[in-house]
Each structure stands twice: as structure tokens, then as C-alpha cells.
Scaffold this motif. Sequence first.
Motif, PDB file in Angstrom:
ATOM      1  N   SER A  90     -25.296  24.222  48.638  1.00 41.83           N
ATOM      2  CA  SER A  90     -24.031  24.192  47.915  1.00 41.83           C
ATOM      3  C   SER A  90     -23.872  22.885  47.140  1.00 41.83           C
ATOM      4  O   SER A  90     -23.372  22.870  46.015  1.00 41.83           O
ATOM      5  N   LEU A  91     -24.320  21.793  47.716  1.00 46.22           N
ATOM      6  CA  LEU A  91     -24.288  20.498  47.031  1.00 46.22           C
ATOM      7  C   LEU A  91     -25.238  20.487  45.831  1.00 46.22           C
ATOM      8  O   LEU A  91     -24.890  19.984  44.757  1.00 46.22           O
ATOM      9  N   ASP A  92     -26.448  21.034  46.014  1.00 47.65           N
ATOM     10  CA  ASP A  92     -27.449  21.125  44.939  1.00 47.65           C
ATOM     11  C   ASP A  92     -27.635  19.771  44.249  1.00 47.65           C
ATOM     12  O   ASP A  92     -27.480  19.634  43.032  1.00 47.65           O
ATOM     13  N   ALA A  93     -28.002  18.774  45.039  1.00 43.02           N
ATOM     14  CA  ALA A  93     -28.101  17.406  44.529  1.00 43.02           C
ATOM     15  C   ALA A  93     -29.124  17.266  43.412  1.00 43.02           C
ATOM     16  O   ALA A  93     -28.966  16.424  42.518  1.00 43.02           O
ATOM     17  N   ALA A  94     -30.184  18.078  43.428  1.00 45.20           N
ATOM     18  CA  ALA A  94     -31.240  17.957  42.420  1.00 45.20           C
ATOM     19  C   ALA A  94     -30.723  18.236  41.020  1.00 45.20           C
ATOM     20  O   ALA A  94     -31.296  17.748  40.030  1.00 45.20           O
ATOM     21  N   SER A  95     -29.654  19.011  40.905  1.00 41.70           N
ATOM     22  CA  SER A  95     -29.135  19.365  39.582  1.00 41.70           C
ATOM     23  C   SER A  95     -28.074  18.390  39.078  1.00 41.70           C
ATOM     24  O   SER A  95     -27.590  18.536  37.954  1.00 41.70           O
ATOM     25  N   LEU A  96     -27.731  17.395  39.870  1.00 39.75           N
ATOM     26  CA  LEU A  96     -26.706  16.443  39.463  1.00 39.75           C
ATOM     27  C   LEU A  96     -27.249  15.472  38.414  1.00 39.75           C
ATOM     28  O   LEU A  96     -28.429  15.105  38.432  1.00 39.75           O
ATOM     29  N   ALA A  97     -26.381  15.031  37.529  1.00 40.79           N
ATOM     30  CA  ALA A  97     -26.749  14.021  36.538  1.00 40.79           C
ATOM     31  C   ALA A  97     -26.974  12.680  37.231  1.00 40.79           C
ATOM     32  O   ALA A  97     -26.523  12.457  38.370  1.00 40.79           O
ATOM     33  N   ALA A  98     -27.650  11.784  36.542  1.00 43.00           N
ATOM     34  CA  ALA A  98     -28.022  10.491  37.129  1.00 43.00           C
ATOM     35  C   ALA A  98     -26.824   9.713  37.672  1.00 43.00           C
ATOM     36  O   ALA A  98     -26.917   9.144  38.774  1.00 43.00           O
ATOM     37  N   PRO A  99     -25.680   9.635  36.973  1.00 47.65           N
ATOM     38  CA  PRO A  99     -24.553   8.888  37.538  1.00 47.65           C
ATOM     39  C   PRO A  99     -24.043   9.475  38.856  1.00 47.65           C
ATOM     40  O   PRO A  99     -23.662   8.731  39.763  1.00 47.65           O
TER      41      PRO A  99
END
Length: 250
Positions: A90-99
Amino acid sequence: MLLLLPPSETKRRGGSGSGLDLAALSFPALTEHRRATLAAVAELSRDLPAAARALKLGPKSAADAALNVDLADAPTMPAIDRFDGVLYESLDAASLAAPARAWLGRSVVVSSALLGLVGALDPVPAYRLSADSRLPGLSLGRHWRAAQTELLAGVDGVVLDLRSEAYAGLGPAPVRADSAYLRVVTEGADGRARALNHFNKAAKGRLTRALAESEVAPASLDELLAWAESAGFVLRRGAVGELDLVVEQP
């Protein structure tokens, strides 16, 4: 702000890091505790069938005991990408932008039975160990509790604990005005709040992602509650020392 997450029992495999480096992990005060846990796991792993039984692994997951055989040389990846399961999907950290990922690195800590509290971007190997696992000569509860409780007591600012009770028990967060344990609840037709079990993990993942994307830095729980309202979350004070995240029953 410090956000405490539980780990997941399942881990993503592989990684580009070239081995576990204890000096690269956050909270160096835990280094000797980490060495002791790694040594106990290595001893347990000399007999893999016995290790699988001690780790309470069923027939389908018994092979995971082999993950613990050579942890020092196993490939690593950031903790926030290593852990799998409902919360992390649900967090899906890999898809988050660098900031947003940088916010995770500053603000998120994962509670590991093997390595203790680790930063979200700390490089960790795949392993198999739970809060209730039995290791030779070492009780995980007694081993981690005092050191991690002392460490968290020294953290300044808001502390929001999203861990399961088992992992919170390995190092309780401080009891103070700017610290709270999060419970995910739903409201019935009678207006009463009821705790969610499996589905609480997805809600925690969504909340963590929204916090990261907003790069939130609340100075108090009141500021956190105000941010939550503006972001569309129903977050409110519950029992003493707790916040309730109210979600609809899936």
C-alpha cells in the motif's frame, strides 16, 4: 517527526548492496545488540530443519530458514523496499518521488527483530525472524526492550507508533504529550469504533505514503491532526496515548 513501522514476515529477495554493514545502519548504539542477534541466528541456522521449526515456518515457507545462513554476505537493499506484505504494498515506496523517499529516510524507522530499529533507507538483507521467534540463549524481548526504549526516549518531536503490539513490545515508544500509538478502527451503524485486523495494514501504508508525499513535519500531535484533516484522513484522539485512524470497513 518519527514514524515507527512494523516489519513484514515476507521479504523481497535480492538487492544490489554488497553485504550487511552494521556501520551503515542508523542508531549505532544498537550495534552490539545487532551482533548478538546475528550470532544467535547463525547458531540456530546450523540445523535448518530445526531452525524452520524454531521459526514456526510451515511446509510452504520452511525454505526461508536458509535466508539466515549467511546474512553477513547477503545482498542488501533499503529497508523500506526490502519489506513486503500489505502495508508495504500500500505504501509502494519504490514509486515515490525522490523528495518523498528522502522524507522516509529522515522520518521512518522499521522495527526489526533481527537488527532492531533501522532507518527506512538503511541497507538490510532478506532474513526470516519474528518478534516471537526463539533463539538459542537469547530472548528477543529482553534483548531489545531496554536499549530501544532508551533510544526512543531520546528522540525529539512527534513520535507516531504504527507497529503491531508484538513489535512495540520490543521497544515501547515514550509516553508523553507528543507521542501516540496508532489504532486503525471502523465505525459500526451504532457509532461504536471497532479495531480492524488484516485491513489495518493497508490503511497504515496509505497514511505513511500520504505523509511522505506531503513531507509533513508537525511540531505537535495537534498539528498532525490538522494535517490529516486537510489530507482527507479521519484521525482523532482515542484512548490515552493513542490516536484512532477511522476507515470504512472494506
